[in-house]
Design an enzyme around this catalytic site. Structure first.
Site, mmCIF file in Angstrom:
data_model
loop_
_atom_site.group_PDB
_atom_site.id
_atom_site.type_symbol
_atom_site.label_atom_id
_atom_site.label_comp_id
_atom_site.label_asym_id
_atom_site.label_seq_id
_atom_site.Cartn_x
_atom_site.Cartn_y
_atom_site.Cartn_z
ATOM 1 N N ASP A 1 0.829 -1.206 0.000
ATOM 2 C CA ASP A 1 0.000 0.000 0.000
ATOM 3 C C ASP A 1 0.864 1.257 0.000
ATOM 4 O OD1 ASP A 1 -2.285 -1.493 -0.031
ATOM 5 O OD2 ASP A 1 -2.787 -1.186 2.080
ATOM 6 N N GLU B 1 -2.697 -2.361 -8.727
ATOM 7 C CA GLU B 1 -1.500 -1.587 -9.060
ATOM 8 C C GLU B 1 -1.643 -0.861 -10.388
ATOM 9 O OE1 GLU B 1 -0.650 -5.825 -10.596
ATOM 10 O OE2 GLU B 1 -1.902 -4.805 -9.129
#
Length: 337
Positions: free
Chosen positions: A209, A235
């Site tokens: 993250d 992503e």
């Protein structure tokens, strides 16, 4: 009733590009046709720039009266007032959007009768504006990176390709674009973090993250006001920008790729990304343009990663097959499966 209609226009506006002007119209209706009202943008230590004006006086005269007052306004929710050149003047700073670092201010001049009471009503209108900005940010921003989310992309694709000139009012981010680029063709890129699963597996999702957060920060620093920055989930990121030709579009996207490559990510160290981009045409639907950029992205990832590839150039070189348009109702999520 007329004022309530303007209040309704503010509280129902879902287009952040139009919201400051909706407030300007409400303040103008509050004071009447004899008053002057202006919307300004102030970036950092820069002098405020007039973006919209309504009133009966000469705009230059209003600016002379307002500028000293605007220098005193702070983000405290209050209407700041003073008398300048015999005019009662007021100004207030609006609730900023998370998408724009610049400050938006509303200034006004009116007669003395009932001016103090009207200032309190302006404060209430500005508060309604602030609540609407927070609602738009809540609904349109990704919860982790605070970039625009995929739902916003799908719902406002046509508007994203034709932003208004006042990029700051639109909530743009990054560095300022030139006037020439503002009317240039649009380009869309898809960005994918290389080996992101390996990051999660090796360092855990917390540091994964953190990589995504840093990606969002690098995007805001690298791209310009008016460029649209999205997190599509996982992503994957998307950028829409204007550039006069393929070369300049490539330069913009490659500048971001280099910024990622040169950044030191906490614990993880070096991270790279692959980028595929394509030109956007007036007849495109979201699935068409994302599908072409995705095809260029797959080529980049299959041929070494950490590079930027243009779909049109790959087709011209015979390296990928032309992607046929897909049905408009196709779920865009399927393109990333």
């Amino acid at each position: 009733l007329n004022l309530l209609q303007h209040v309704e226009a503010i509280s129902s506006c879902r287009d952040r590009e139009k919201l400051p002007r909706a407030l300007l119209q409400a303040v103008s209706a509050l004071f009447g046709s004899a008053a002057d009202v202006g919307v300004f943008v102030r970036g950092g230590s820069e002098l405020p720039v007039l973006k919209a004006f309504s009133g009966s006086a000469r705009m230059e005269a209003a600016l002379v009266a307002w500028l000293p007052l605007l220098a005193e306004v702070r983000n405290d929710g209050r209407v700041h007032t003073r008398v300048a050149d015999g005019l009662n003047c007021g100004a207030i700073m609006l609730q900023p959007s998370e998408l724009c670092g610049d400050s938006i201010l509303v200034a006004f001049s009116a007669g003395e009768e009932g001016f103090a009471a009207r200032c309190e009503e302006v404060r209430c209108l500005a508060s309604i504006y602030g609540h609407q900005i927070r609602l738009l940010d809540y609904g349109e921003l990704d919860s982790l990176t605070r970039l625009l989310n995929r739902k916003t992309f799908e719902e406002t694709f046509d508007r994203l390709l034709n932003p208004i000139d006042d990029a700051c009012l639109a909530g743009g981010v990054g560095n300022r674009r030139s006037n020439d680029e503002a009317g240039a063709p649009a380009w869309l890129c898809v960005i994918d973090v290389d080996h992101f699963k390996r990051v999660n597996d090796s360092f855990g999702h917390l540091f994964g993250d953190e990589v995504l957060l840093r990606m969002g920060e690098l995007m805001r620093k690298t791209f310009r006001h008016g460029d649209r920055l999205f997190r599509f989930g996982g992503e994957e990121f998307v950028v829409i920008l204007n550039a006069v030709d393929e070369c300049l579009a490539y330069s913009s996207f490659n500048r971001f790729r280099l910024s990622v490559e040169q950044h030191e990510f906490p614990q993880v160290g070096k991270v790279t990304c692959s980028i595929g981009f394509t030109a956007v045409t007036a007849s495109d639907v979201p699935t068409d343009v994302v599908g072409r950029a995705d095809e260029a992205l797959y080529f980049a990832k299959d041929n070494g990663r950490n590079q930027v590839c243009c779909y049109e150039r790959l087709v011209a070189q015979g390296l990928v097959s032309r992607v046929e348009p897909v049905h408009e109702d196709l779920d865009i999520d399927a393109l990333f499966d």
